[in-house]
Design a protein around this motif. Sequence first.
Motif, short mmCIF file in Angstrom:
data_model
loop_
_atom_site.label_atom_id
_atom_site.label_comp_id
_atom_site.label_asym_id
_atom_site.label_seq_id
_atom_site.Cartn_x
_atom_site.Cartn_y
_atom_site.Cartn_z
N SER A 1 -12.00 12.79 -4.67
CA SER A 1 -11.74 11.36 -4.76
C SER A 1 -10.25 11.10 -4.57
O SER A 1 -9.41 11.92 -4.97
CB SER A 1 -12.17 10.80 -6.11
OG SER A 1 -13.57 10.87 -6.27
N TYR A 2 -9.94 9.97 -3.97
CA TYR A 2 -8.55 9.60 -3.69
C TYR A 2 -8.36 8.11 -3.95
O TYR A 2 -9.33 7.35 -4.13
CB TYR A 2 -8.18 9.90 -2.24
CG TYR A 2 -8.25 11.35 -1.86
CD1 TYR A 2 -7.12 12.16 -1.94
CD2 TYR A 2 -9.44 11.92 -1.39
CE1 TYR A 2 -7.19 13.51 -1.58
CE2 TYR A 2 -9.51 13.25 -1.03
CZ TYR A 2 -8.37 14.04 -1.12
OH TYR A 2 -8.43 15.36 -0.77
N ILE A 3 -7.09 7.70 -3.96
CA ILE A 3 -6.74 6.29 -4.04
C ILE A 3 -6.02 5.90 -2.76
O ILE A 3 -5.07 6.56 -2.33
CB ILE A 3 -5.82 6.00 -5.25
CG1 ILE A 3 -6.54 6.27 -6.55
CG2 ILE A 3 -5.32 4.55 -5.20
CD1 ILE A 3 -7.73 5.36 -6.82
N LEU A 4 -6.49 4.83 -2.15
CA LEU A 4 -5.85 4.26 -0.97
C LEU A 4 -5.24 2.92 -1.38
O LEU A 4 -5.94 2.05 -1.89
CB LEU A 4 -6.87 4.05 0.15
CG LEU A 4 -6.35 3.36 1.42
CD1 LEU A 4 -5.33 4.24 2.14
CD2 LEU A 4 -7.52 3.02 2.35
N LYS A 5 -3.93 2.78 -1.18
CA LYS A 5 -3.23 1.56 -1.59
C LYS A 5 -2.55 0.93 -0.39
O LYS A 5 -1.80 1.60 0.32
CB LYS A 5 -2.19 1.88 -2.67
CG LYS A 5 -1.47 0.66 -3.23
CD LYS A 5 -0.56 1.06 -4.39
CE LYS A 5 0.11 -0.16 -5.01
NZ LYS A 5 0.98 0.22 -6.18
N GLY A 6 -2.81 -0.36 -0.19
CA GLY A 6 -2.21 -1.07 0.93
C GLY A 6 -1.32 -2.21 0.45
O GLY A 6 -1.80 -3.19 -0.11
N TYR A 7 -0.02 -2.05 0.65
CA TYR A 7 0.93 -3.09 0.25
C TYR A 7 0.92 -4.24 1.25
O TYR A 7 0.67 -4.05 2.44
CB TYR A 7 2.35 -2.52 0.18
CG TYR A 7 2.56 -1.45 -0.85
CD1 TYR A 7 2.86 -1.78 -2.17
CD2 TYR A 7 2.44 -0.10 -0.51
CE1 TYR A 7 3.05 -0.78 -3.12
CE2 TYR A 7 2.64 0.89 -1.46
CZ TYR A 7 2.94 0.55 -2.77
OH TYR A 7 3.13 1.52 -3.70
N GLN A 8 1.24 -5.44 0.77
CA GLN A 8 1.34 -6.59 1.66
C GLN A 8 2.47 -6.37 2.66
O GLN A 8 3.44 -5.66 2.39
CB GLN A 8 1.58 -7.86 0.86
CG GLN A 8 0.37 -8.31 0.07
CD GLN A 8 0.61 -9.65 -0.63
OE1 GLN A 8 1.71 -9.93 -1.10
NE2 GLN A 8 -0.41 -10.47 -0.70
N GLY A 9 2.34 -7.04 3.80
CA GLY A 9 3.33 -6.87 4.85
C GLY A 9 4.74 -7.28 4.45
O GLY A 9 5.72 -6.83 5.05
N SER A 10 4.87 -8.14 3.42
CA SER A 10 6.18 -8.62 3.01
C SER A 10 6.89 -7.66 2.05
O SER A 10 8.00 -7.94 1.60
CB SER A 10 6.04 -9.98 2.31
OG SER A 10 5.16 -9.88 1.20
N ILE A 11 6.28 -6.52 1.72
CA ILE A 11 6.85 -5.58 0.76
C ILE A 11 8.16 -5.01 1.30
O ILE A 11 8.35 -4.88 2.51
CB ILE A 11 5.84 -4.44 0.47
CG1 ILE A 11 6.24 -3.64 -0.78
CG2 ILE A 11 5.73 -3.51 1.67
CD1 ILE A 11 6.03 -4.36 -2.06
N ASP A 12 9.06 -4.68 0.39
CA ASP A 12 10.31 -4.01 0.77
C ASP A 12 9.99 -2.56 1.10
O ASP A 12 9.78 -1.73 0.21
CB ASP A 12 11.30 -4.09 -0.41
CG ASP A 12 12.67 -3.51 -0.06
OD1 ASP A 12 12.77 -2.73 0.89
OD2 ASP A 12 13.64 -3.85 -0.77
N ILE A 13 9.93 -2.24 2.38
CA ILE A 13 9.50 -0.91 2.81
C ILE A 13 10.45 0.17 2.33
O ILE A 13 10.02 1.27 1.94
CB ILE A 13 9.34 -0.87 4.34
CG1 ILE A 13 8.19 -1.79 4.77
CG2 ILE A 13 9.06 0.56 4.83
CD1 ILE A 13 7.95 -1.84 6.27
#
Length: 213
Positions: free
Chosen positions: A42-54
């Motif tokens: 099992s894993y966690i996939l996390k997707g930040y919003q495009g406005s995030i400070d990369i």
Amino acid sequence: MQLSEINDIVKHFSIEAVSFKDISEGGFSGAAIFNISTIDSSYILKGYQGSIDIDRVHFIQEVMDVAYRNGFTKLPRLQKTESGEFSLLASDRLWEFMTVIPGETLQGMPNEDQCIELGNAVAELHLSLSKFPDNKVLRRRGVVTYESLAQHHQQFSDLIRDNEKMFERNDTLTQISTFITTSKEVLQNYFVPEEFDTIQQNIPRQIIHQDLW
């Protein structure tokens, strides 16, 4: 999202999902979070919003990686893409993929043993990062003033209004507004920006504790 869309992302981490569950909490970040199941793990996939400070996300990923490689295994283990990166831009989000930490979420106030365990964990984290290169420390842009705090408040307020889960769960907007109001006199009259910036930059273990400011 559909399973095919999930696999379009996780295939870049050399993984094929057989099922997934949306576990997004609707927090300030607006991140999309999925529990991914493969045939044997099992894993966690996390997707930040495009406005995030990369740059900030990449810094946190490097801190996590350094801590893990130095023996602090209470953190999730970030997985690299086929090209050797810890993150991937796809579908207007910045995605990261990591292992699942076993255990249960703490409910209510911790007991004495749990407090001791938490203190030991923080100490281990500090030790694992004791030689983190100073030139790689993420410096916050600018200083904390009433004006900058008020600007962040407006951004948070807009995000909360768009987030039904958080808006229904608590009175976050009122609490933040009260904090901003009560902080105005202190920030405007008792700190000059240069002194505040010096305090911020010299907090012990600043790579961890600057998040408090």
